[in-house]
Motif scaffolding. Sequence first.
Motif, PDB file in Angstrom:
ATOM      1  N   ARG A  53       0.856  -1.195   0.000  1.00  0.00           N
ATOM      2  CA  ARG A  53       0.000   0.000   0.000  1.00  0.00           C
ATOM      3  C   ARG A  53       0.883   1.232   0.000  1.00  0.00           C
ATOM      4  O   ARG A  53       1.867   1.309   0.747  1.00  0.00           O
ATOM      5  N   ASP A  56      -0.357   7.205  -0.218  1.00  0.00           N
ATOM      6  CA  ASP A  56      -1.609   7.874  -0.596  1.00  0.00           C
ATOM      7  C   ASP A  56      -2.818   6.947  -0.523  1.00  0.00           C
ATOM      8  O   ASP A  56      -3.923   7.341  -0.889  1.00  0.00           O
ATOM      9  N   ARG A  58      -3.352   3.973  -2.135  1.00  0.00           N
ATOM     10  CA  ARG A  58      -3.531   3.027  -3.240  1.00  0.00           C
ATOM     11  C   ARG A  58      -2.777   1.727  -2.965  1.00  0.00           C
ATOM     12  O   ARG A  58      -1.737   1.724  -2.311  1.00  0.00           O
ATOM     13  N   THR A  59      -3.321   0.630  -3.474  1.00  0.00           N
ATOM     14  CA  THR A  59      -2.666  -0.664  -3.364  1.00  0.00           C
ATOM     15  C   THR A  59      -2.000  -0.992  -4.695  1.00  0.00           C
ATOM     16  O   THR A  59      -2.609  -0.825  -5.750  1.00  0.00           O
ATOM     17  N   ARG A 101       3.533   2.019 -14.366  1.00  0.00           N
ATOM     18  CA  ARG A 101       2.435   1.079 -14.601  1.00  0.00           C
ATOM     19  C   ARG A 101       2.770   0.132 -15.740  1.00  0.00           C
ATOM     20  O   ARG A 101       3.529   0.476 -16.647  1.00  0.00           O
ATOM     21  N   GLY A 106      -4.030  -1.550 -14.142  1.00  0.00           N
ATOM     22  CA  GLY A 106      -4.834  -1.867 -12.977  1.00  0.00           C
ATOM     23  C   GLY A 106      -5.516  -3.210 -13.161  1.00  0.00           C
ATOM     24  O   GLY A 106      -5.540  -3.756 -14.266  1.00  0.00           O
ATOM     25  N   ARG A 111      -6.515  -2.592  -7.807  1.00  0.00           N
ATOM     26  CA  ARG A 111      -5.110  -2.384  -7.492  1.00  0.00           C
ATOM     27  C   ARG A 111      -4.359  -1.836  -8.704  1.00  0.00           C
ATOM     28  O   ARG A 111      -4.690  -2.155  -9.845  1.00  0.00           O
ATOM     29  N   VAL A 112      -3.366  -1.023  -8.441  1.00  0.00           N
ATOM     30  CA  VAL A 112      -2.478  -0.554  -9.497  1.00  0.00           C
ATOM     31  C   VAL A 112      -1.530  -1.691  -9.855  1.00  0.00           C
ATOM     32  O   VAL A 112      -0.963  -2.341  -8.973  1.00  0.00           O
TER      33      VAL A 112
END
Length: 244
Positions: A53, A56, A58-59, A101, A106, A111-112
Amino acid sequence: MRRRLFATGRRGIRGGRFFVALLCACLLTPGLARAGGGEMVRVAQVFDGDTCRLADGRTVRLAGIDAPEGAHGGVPAQYFAAAAKAAFARRVMGRELRLVRAGQGGDRFGRVLGDFLLPDGASVAEALVADGAAFVFWHRDLPAALCDRLLAAARQAMATGRGFWPRLLALSPPARPYVGNAASRRFHDAACPQGRAISPRNRVAFPDLRAAFAAGFAPARECTPWPFAGGGEGASARSETDKP
């Protein structure tokens, strides 16, 4: 006029030398050339060997790799799960990282999907595979170059006995070959229902784990041969939806 031309010429030469030096640095440092995009982030918590995590909220799930699963839902931890989590944490905690990325960016769990690049441009996912703390987990939307680098790192880790590989590759070979699916690049125990359902044109046989992993196949989660942390061999029922 001559002085101006001479000064301009000197600046041009210096600029040319700088450009050549920068180009050489990029060619000699593979990670540096990949570090141009992405965003700068910090990791707040590591869940396991491939998921964390960000500060910020986000996972992030590292794309192209998978790591042994920790205990969850009554299922004991897999062998090397704690060590894989620790290896991931050592590489990302307390550092400013570049998140790049991969694939579609995603997954269906929100999740990213991507990779972290260290300040020197090195790939965290590739380093974990090279350490024998994770293995290749192919998806069709991932760049071929990324998959090739990860597979090369995995083969080298197997050859040199890094991380979990010595124990894993020493497991007894199956009574019948593992059944791989060429479409998904996952392999199953011969008795696994999902393995029996693979179409003949996608069916690939592997005599042992080394052959399956070296070909870039990953164990199917429905019936994986990965041993539990306690030492026994057996299947883990934990699925991808159980992850944070």
